[in-house]
Write a protein that holds these residues in place. Structure first.
Motif, mmCIF file in Angstrom:
data_model
loop_
_atom_site.group_PDB
_atom_site.id
_atom_site.type_symbol
_atom_site.label_atom_id
_atom_site.label_comp_id
_atom_site.label_asym_id
_atom_site.label_seq_id
_atom_site.Cartn_x
_atom_site.Cartn_y
_atom_site.Cartn_z
ATOM 1 N N GLN A 1 4.053 104.690 54.385
ATOM 2 C CA GLN A 1 4.163 103.457 55.169
ATOM 3 C C GLN A 1 3.576 103.649 56.551
ATOM 4 N N LYS A 2 2.791 102.673 56.996
ATOM 5 C CA LYS A 2 2.334 102.657 58.388
ATOM 6 C C LYS A 2 3.363 101.959 59.257
ATOM 7 N N ILE A 3 4.012 100.953 58.704
ATOM 8 C CA ILE A 3 4.997 100.168 59.439
ATOM 9 C C ILE A 3 6.380 100.492 58.891
ATOM 10 N N GLN A 4 7.265 100.904 59.766
ATOM 11 C CA GLN A 4 8.631 101.234 59.344
ATOM 12 C C GLN A 4 9.405 99.947 59.040
ATOM 13 N N ASP A 5 10.445 100.086 58.217
ATOM 14 C CA ASP A 5 11.231 98.940 57.759
ATOM 15 C C ASP A 5 11.755 98.081 58.912
ATOM 16 N N ALA A 6 12.219 98.704 59.968
ATOM 17 C CA ALA A 6 12.798 97.948 61.088
ATOM 18 C C ALA A 6 11.754 97.095 61.813
ATOM 19 N N ASP A 7 10.500 97.553 61.830
ATOM 20 C CA ASP A 7 9.431 96.833 62.521
ATOM 21 C C ASP A 7 8.686 95.853 61.623
ATOM 22 N N PHE A 8 8.831 95.996 60.331
ATOM 23 C CA PHE A 8 8.034 95.210 59.392
ATOM 24 C C PHE A 8 8.197 93.700 59.555
ATOM 25 N N PRO A 9 9.400 93.146 59.710
ATOM 26 C CA PRO A 9 9.525 91.684 59.843
ATOM 27 C C PRO A 9 8.702 91.097 60.991
ATOM 28 N N TYR A 10 8.646 91.789 62.111
ATOM 29 C CA TYR A 10 7.870 91.289 63.253
ATOM 30 C C TYR A 10 6.380 91.220 62.918
ATOM 31 N N TRP A 11 5.829 92.292 62.383
ATOM 32 C CA TRP A 11 4.393 92.350 62.119
ATOM 33 C C TRP A 11 3.988 91.431 60.981
ATOM 34 N N VAL A 12 4.855 91.265 59.999
ATOM 35 C CA VAL A 12 4.527 90.363 58.897
ATOM 36 C C VAL A 12 4.635 88.904 59.340
#
Length: 126
Positions: A20-31
């Motif tokens: 993963q490049k984006i960790q689970d905690a950060d994923f909602p923001y970037w998506v």
């Protein structure tokens, strides 16, 4: 506002075992940011679909990774340090690919890659 993919799709369908490049905690923001870019270039057509197609979900994952990677290489001034020399404290900043226009070109390129064969980007009258 719809978010076009989720963490499970990202891990299981898009990454297929890659790191993963984006960790689970950060994923909602970037998506969320990626979904907004897709929404803009598809004239809000994805919102009208009952189910989000896999092409849109894959596009959203790749775009989220791109947006995340662009942001992660910037320094506190929003610039990208390409090289640094400690003899006199010199630095060279790279601005072409990570300029606002360069990032926008990358966004359009990713969205076209995934959605060009769908009707979602059609500019004419339906």
């Amino acid at each position: 506002m719809k978010i076009y993919t989720d963490t499970e799709f990202y891990k299981n369908q898009y990454l297929l075992g890659r790191a993963q490049k984006i960790q689970d905690a950060d994923f909602p923001y970037w998506v969320m940011l990626a979904s907004g870019e897709i929404r803009q270039l598809t004239f809000n057509r994805v919102e009208d679909l009952g189910e989000i197609p896999d092409e849109v979900r894959m596009c959203c994952c790749e775009l989220a990774e791109k947006l995340y990677s662009v942001e992660s290489v910037k320094d506190e001034n929003g610039m990208v340090l390409q090289s640094y020399g400690n003899d006199g404290e010199t630095g060279t900043y790279k601005t072409d690919d990570l300029s606002e226009s360069g990032v926008q070109r990358s966004i359009v390129k990713i969205i076209r890659k995934w959605l060009v064969n769908t009707d979602l980007m059609y500019c004419g009258v339906v």
